[in-house]
Design a protein around this motif. Structure first.
Motif, PDB file in Angstrom:
ATOM      1  N   ILE A 382     -73.033   9.904 -23.260  1.00 55.13           N
ATOM      2  CA  ILE A 382     -74.199  10.555 -22.656  1.00 55.13           C
ATOM      3  C   ILE A 382     -75.215  10.934 -23.730  1.00 55.13           C
ATOM      4  CG2 ILE A 382     -74.946  12.678 -21.491  1.00 55.13           C
ATOM      5  CD1 ILE A 382     -72.402  12.462 -19.784  1.00 55.13           C
ATOM      6  N   ALA A 383     -74.729  11.421 -24.887  1.00 53.00           N
ATOM      7  CA  ALA A 383     -75.630  11.768 -25.983  1.00 53.00           C
ATOM      8  C   ALA A 383     -76.381  10.532 -26.473  1.00 53.00           C
ATOM      9  CB  ALA A 383     -74.844  12.405 -27.125  1.00 53.00           C
ATOM     10  N   ALA A 384     -75.672   9.399 -26.594  1.00 50.22           N
ATOM     11  CA  ALA A 384     -76.324   8.163 -27.037  1.00 50.22           C
ATOM     12  C   ALA A 384     -77.336   7.675 -26.009  1.00 50.22           C
ATOM     13  CB  ALA A 384     -75.270   7.087 -27.296  1.00 50.22           C
ATOM     14  N   CYS A 385     -76.978   7.770 -24.727  1.00 52.05           N
ATOM     15  CA  CYS A 385     -77.902   7.351 -23.665  1.00 52.05           C
ATOM     16  C   CYS A 385     -79.160   8.216 -23.653  1.00 52.05           C
ATOM     17  CB  CYS A 385     -77.210   7.412 -22.300  1.00 52.05           C
ATOM     18  SG  CYS A 385     -75.953   6.148 -22.047  1.00 52.05           S
ATOM     19  N   ALA A 386     -79.017   9.500 -23.944  1.00 54.33           N
ATOM     20  CA  ALA A 386     -80.179  10.387 -23.982  1.00 54.33           C
ATOM     21  C   ALA A 386     -81.138   9.976 -25.093  1.00 54.33           C
ATOM     22  CB  ALA A 386     -79.722  11.830 -24.178  1.00 54.33           C
ATOM     23  N   ILE A 387     -80.593   9.573 -26.239  1.00 57.74           N
ATOM     24  CA  ILE A 387     -81.443   9.141 -27.353  1.00 57.74           C
ATOM     25  C   ILE A 387     -82.106   7.801 -27.029  1.00 57.74           C
ATOM     26  CG2 ILE A 387     -81.448   8.427 -29.774  1.00 57.74           C
ATOM     27  CD1 ILE A 387     -79.039  10.383 -30.136  1.00 57.74           C
ATOM     28  N   ALA A 388     -81.319   6.871 -26.449  1.00 55.58           N
ATOM     29  CA  ALA A 388     -81.836   5.534 -26.151  1.00 55.58           C
ATOM     30  C   ALA A 388     -82.665   5.486 -24.872  1.00 55.58           C
ATOM     31  CB  ALA A 388     -80.680   4.540 -26.044  1.00 55.58           C
ATOM     32  N   LYS A 389     -82.601   6.562 -24.062  1.00 48.68           N
ATOM     33  CA  LYS A 389     -83.261   6.593 -22.750  1.00 48.68           C
ATOM     34  C   LYS A 389     -82.771   5.441 -21.869  1.00 48.68           C
ATOM     35  CE  LYS A 389     -87.457   8.966 -24.303  1.00 48.68           C
ATOM     36  NZ  LYS A 389     -86.952   9.293 -25.642  1.00 48.68           N
ATOM     37  N   SER A 390     -81.441   5.281 -21.846  1.00 48.73           N
ATOM     38  CA  SER A 390     -80.823   4.209 -21.075  1.00 48.73           C
ATOM     39  C   SER A 390     -79.973   4.778 -19.956  1.00 48.73           C
ATOM     40  CB  SER A 390     -79.955   3.322 -21.990  1.00 48.73           C
ATOM     41  OG  SER A 390     -78.899   4.074 -22.558  1.00 48.73           O
ATOM     42  N   ASP A 391     -79.753   3.967 -18.926  1.00 51.15           N
ATOM     43  CA  ASP A 391     -78.915   4.371 -17.799  1.00 51.15           C
ATOM     44  C   ASP A 391     -77.446   4.361 -18.221  1.00 51.15           C
ATOM     45  OD1 ASP A 391     -78.563   4.710 -14.719  1.00 51.15           O
ATOM     46  OD2 ASP A 391     -77.233   3.047 -15.261  1.00 51.15           O
ATOM     47  N   ILE A 392     -76.709   5.409 -17.854  1.00 49.33           N
ATOM     48  CA  ILE A 392     -75.333   5.539 -18.320  1.00 49.33           C
ATOM     49  C   ILE A 392     -74.435   4.426 -17.794  1.00 49.33           C
ATOM     50  CG2 ILE A 392     -74.719   7.143 -16.451  1.00 49.33           C
ATOM     51  CD1 ILE A 392     -72.806   8.485 -18.443  1.00 49.33           C
ATOM     52  N   TRP A 393     -74.651   3.981 -16.543  1.00 49.57           N
ATOM     53  CA  TRP A 393     -73.779   2.956 -15.974  1.00 49.57           C
ATOM     54  C   TRP A 393     -74.096   1.584 -16.550  1.00 49.57           C
ATOM     55  CZ3 TRP A 393     -69.741   5.058 -14.096  1.00 49.57           C
ATOM     56  CH2 TRP A 393     -69.811   6.319 -13.500  1.00 49.57           C
ATOM     57  N   LYS A 394     -75.371   1.283 -16.780  1.00 48.37           N
ATOM     58  CA  LYS A 394     -75.720   0.016 -17.441  1.00 48.37           C
ATOM     59  C   LYS A 394     -75.207   0.012 -18.881  1.00 48.37           C
ATOM     60  CE  LYS A 394     -79.855  -0.960 -14.670  1.00 48.37           C
ATOM     61  NZ  LYS A 394     -81.332  -1.129 -14.690  1.00 48.37           N
ATOM     62  N   THR A 395     -75.279   1.163 -19.534  1.00 50.58           N
ATOM     63  CA  THR A 395     -74.780   1.256 -20.906  1.00 50.58           C
ATOM     64  C   THR A 395     -73.261   1.096 -20.932  1.00 50.58           C
ATOM     65  OG1 THR A 395     -76.603   2.736 -21.474  1.00 50.58           O
ATOM     66  CG2 THR A 395     -74.731   2.684 -22.976  1.00 50.58           C
ATOM     67  N   THR A 396     -72.578   1.656 -19.944  1.00 50.63           N
ATOM     68  CA  THR A 396     -71.118   1.499 -19.862  1.00 50.63           C
ATOM     69  C   THR A 396     -70.744   0.026 -19.731  1.00 50.63           C
ATOM     70  OG1 THR A 396     -70.858   3.679 -18.863  1.00 50.63           O
ATOM     71  CG2 THR A 396     -69.058   2.119 -18.546  1.00 50.63           C
ATOM     72  N   LYS A 397     -71.514  -0.723 -18.945  1.00 49.83           N
ATOM     73  CA  LYS A 397     -71.255  -2.167 -18.808  1.00 49.83           C
ATOM     74  C   LYS A 397     -71.408  -2.866 -20.153  1.00 49.83           C
ATOM     75  CE  LYS A 397     -72.717  -6.253 -16.200  1.00 49.83           C
ATOM     76  NZ  LYS A 397     -73.659  -6.792 -15.175  1.00 49.83           N
ATOM     77  N   ALA A 398     -72.467  -2.507 -20.903  1.00 47.60           N
ATOM     78  CA  ALA A 398     -72.663  -3.100 -22.224  1.00 47.60           C
ATOM     79  C   ALA A 398     -71.589  -2.643 -23.210  1.00 47.60           C
ATOM     80  CB  ALA A 398     -74.050  -2.721 -22.753  1.00 47.60           C
ATOM     81  N   ASN A 399     -70.982  -1.515 -22.919  1.00 48.55           N
ATOM     82  CA  ASN A 399     -70.009  -0.907 -23.826  1.00 48.55           C
ATOM     83  C   ASN A 399     -68.591  -1.426 -23.622  1.00 48.55           C
ATOM     84  OD1 ASN A 399     -69.464   0.881 -25.939  1.00 48.55           O
ATOM     85  ND2 ASN A 399     -69.033   2.602 -24.577  1.00 48.55           N
ATOM     86  N   LEU A 400     -68.369  -2.255 -22.598  1.00 49.91           N
ATOM     87  CA  LEU A 400     -67.000  -2.663 -22.260  1.00 49.91           C
ATOM     88  C   LEU A 400     -66.305  -3.393 -23.407  1.00 49.91           C
ATOM     89  CD1 LEU A 400     -67.437  -3.837 -18.539  1.00 49.91           C
ATOM     90  CD2 LEU A 400     -66.366  -1.727 -19.391  1.00 49.91           C
ATOM     91  N   GLY A 401     -67.048  -4.223 -24.139  1.00 53.47           N
ATOM     92  CA  GLY A 401     -66.438  -4.936 -25.263  1.00 53.47           C
ATOM     93  C   GLY A 401     -65.960  -3.988 -26.347  1.00 53.47           C
ATOM     94  N   TYR A 402     -66.754  -2.961 -26.619  1.00 51.79           N
ATOM     95  CA  TYR A 402     -66.371  -1.991 -27.635  1.00 51.79           C
ATOM     96  C   TYR A 402     -65.218  -1.107 -27.149  1.00 51.79           C
ATOM     97  CZ  TYR A 402     -70.784  -3.382 -29.791  1.00 51.79           C
ATOM     98  OH  TYR A 402     -71.796  -4.105 -30.365  1.00 51.79           O
ATOM     99  N   ILE A 403     -65.230  -0.755 -25.870  1.00 52.90           N
ATOM    100  CA  ILE A 403     -64.112   0.018 -25.313  1.00 52.90           C
ATOM    101  C   ILE A 403     -62.827  -0.804 -25.399  1.00 52.90           C
ATOM    102  CG2 ILE A 403     -63.168   1.014 -23.192  1.00 52.90           C
ATOM    103  CD1 ILE A 403     -66.021   1.790 -22.405  1.00 52.90           C
ATOM    104  N   ALA A 404     -62.930  -2.116 -25.170  1.00 52.37           N
ATOM    105  CA  ALA A 404     -61.755  -2.984 -25.271  1.00 52.37           C
ATOM    106  C   ALA A 404     -61.167  -2.949 -26.679  1.00 52.37           C
ATOM    107  CB  ALA A 404     -62.128  -4.417 -24.886  1.00 52.37           C
ATOM    108  N   VAL A 405     -62.032  -2.880 -27.695  1.00 54.32           N
ATOM    109  CA  VAL A 405     -61.548  -2.772 -29.078  1.00 54.32           C
ATOM    110  C   VAL A 405     -60.763  -1.476 -29.274  1.00 54.32           C
ATOM    111  CG1 VAL A 405     -62.273  -2.458 -31.479  1.00 54.32           C
ATOM    112  CG2 VAL A 405     -63.361  -4.207 -30.064  1.00 54.32           C
ATOM    113  N   LEU A 406     -61.310  -0.361 -28.779  1.00 62.19           N
ATOM    114  CA  LEU A 406     -60.620   0.921 -28.905  1.00 62.19           C
ATOM    115  C   LEU A 406     -59.289   0.910 -28.151  1.00 62.19           C
ATOM    116  CD1 LEU A 406     -63.661   3.361 -28.518  1.00 62.19           C
ATOM    117  CD2 LEU A 406     -62.533   2.630 -30.625  1.00 62.19           C
TER     118      LEU A 406
END
Length: 433
Positions: A382-406
């Motif tokens: 949420i903090a990153a989305c606030a800085i980027a002014k991006s939608d949290i759900w669209k950002t979560t979709k883009a984040n799936l590859g990185y979450i998979a790494v974790l």
């Protein structure tokens, strides 16, 4: 007693859904349960238990590391680390995303806070990535995921909390996170490279030894911070708490005497921010001490351990069940609240099945690092989305590859305990708490 526990959890989650602060909700539920089951005569003990729980000496490291991170935020230390990482990695396609990973790991080694990391570096790197053709969702995703490495890299604040709750060595917890943290950073960097190939992200600059040398000279004092902090702690010269004090002194000296960029106004703001963040954590700790005493007297941990042991005594199956539980819990609770609320309950279980508490602490914190990326709570995302002014759900979709790494790092650490325990054995000859 079972009915009382059911009402406690219903009341707790009801208050959380009503946006009551989790620390207040924990305290209210604990006081109500004590009153109902033990009578009003026990209420005078409430402030004593809360005070005792919040005055554990290792917890003093938390406000000090937060303050050290605030000093970094208000000076040029963060910018100098970013410039160095850019000179080292900017010649690779998608290098700016890798710079974000590298700078986040550097910052994590000083502040121990993922939210502080994304706040400090995101304001520098997210606009830079957007200007170079990265989508705002990808920029927010890589900033958020790489910042969460702070939860396992020393001097992780959640690890300090876990060590206090589980009564294990803070330093051993720090050491256990080194290899997984490096593995996670490498995985995020590789994923960024594949994203760069897929979306044709640009190369930032040609590799130049002269630029690298200049960036290294400018960042040399900043690079000394993790060396001083971790070298002192791992070398046995200072405890983790004393290392936190050293971090503050070193950050102040570098920012005011060497770089001459720390003003009194900046210092005041850093002090206020550190005090506010510390107050939140300490109120959580005090409330958890209260509810922990009640749960222990009600023998809830023993009942939980007994019910799971009836199903399986295999430690890896127990870890699988706990992984699922913590991944779900991480979606709804901040890392500090999840540690404080659950560790007293599950610790007897892991002890009974023979799981090393240092190993379990790493697995737990990795779960909560993933929780920082998964809505609805997802504090770092949420903090990153606030800085980027991006939608949290669209950002979560883009984040799936990185979450998979974790998630992959979590699975490796869960089922290859050597990764967490071998470094502690190299330093201490054993891994016991």
């Amino acid at each position: 007693m079972t009915a009382t526990l059911g009402y406690m959890f219903v009341g707790l989650f009801g208050m959380v859904l009503l946006n009551v602060p989790i620390a207040v909700a924990l305290a209210v539920v604990a006081v109500a349960a004590i009153w109902i089951t033990q009578g009003a005569a026990m209420l005078p003990n409430v402030p004593l238990v809360m005070f005792d729980g919040a005055t554990n000496f290792p917890l003093l490291a938390i406000p000090l590391f937060i303050f050290a991170g605030g000093i970094m935020n208000s000076s040029s230390i963060s910018r100098r680390l970013v410039n160095l990482a850019s000179a080292m990695l900017g010649f690779i396609r998608g290098g700016l995303a890798m710079v974000t990973v590298g700078a986040s790991m550097f910052f994590a080694e000083i502040s121990g806070s993922a939210v502080a990391g994304v706040a400090a570096l995101g304001t520098l790197l997210i606009p830079a990535m957007k200007s170079r053709g990265y989508s705002k969702e990808v920029a927010a995703a890589i900033s958020s995921s790489s910042a969460s490495l702070a939860i396992i890299l020393p001097p992780s604040i959640p690890m300090i909390l876990y060590a206090v709750m589980a009564q294990v060595s803070v330093v051993k917890m720090f050491i256990s996170g080194l290899l997984p943290g490096l593995l996670g950073g490498a995985g995020l960097a590789i994923t960024s490279y594949f994203y760069a190939r897929k979306y044709n992200f640009p190369v930032e600059q040609r590799f130049s030894l002269s630029k690298l040398g200049t960036a290294f000279r400018e960042a040399a004092w900043a690079l000394m911070l993790p060396v001083i902090i971790l070298g002192g702690i791992f070398g046995g010269f200072v405890t983790a708490t004393e290392g936190a004090a050293v971090a503050v002194v070193a950050a102040l000296f570098i920012s005011t005497v060497i770089y001459r960029e720390q003003t009194l106004r900046d210092l005041y703001k850093s002090l206020v921010d550190a005090a506010l963040q510390t107050a939140v954590v300490m109120l959580l700790v005090a409330s958890s001490a209260l509810i922990g005493v009640f749960l222990t007297e009600a023998r809830v941990p023993q009942a939980l351990a007994g019910s799971i042991l009836e199903y399986t005594t295999n430690p890896y199956m127990v870890l699988l069940l706990l992984n699922i539980f913590f991944l779900i819990l991480g979606m709804f609770l901040h890392s500090a609240a999840a540690i404080i609320l659950t560790v007293p309950i599950v610790l007897p279980l892991i002890q009974q099945v023979g799981i090393d508490p240092v190993h379990f602490g790493l697995v737990l914190t990795l779960n909560l690092a993933i929780g920082q990326q998964t809505p609805p709570v997802a504090s770092v995302l949420i903090a990153a989305c606030a800085i980027a002014k991006s939608d949290i759900w669209k950002t979560t979709k883009a984040n799936l590859g990185y979450i998979a790494v974790l998630l992959l790092v979590l699975m490796i650490c869960t089922y290859v305990p050597w990764l967490a325990l071998a470094p502690t054995r190299w330093f201490y000859g054993d891994a016991a708490g």
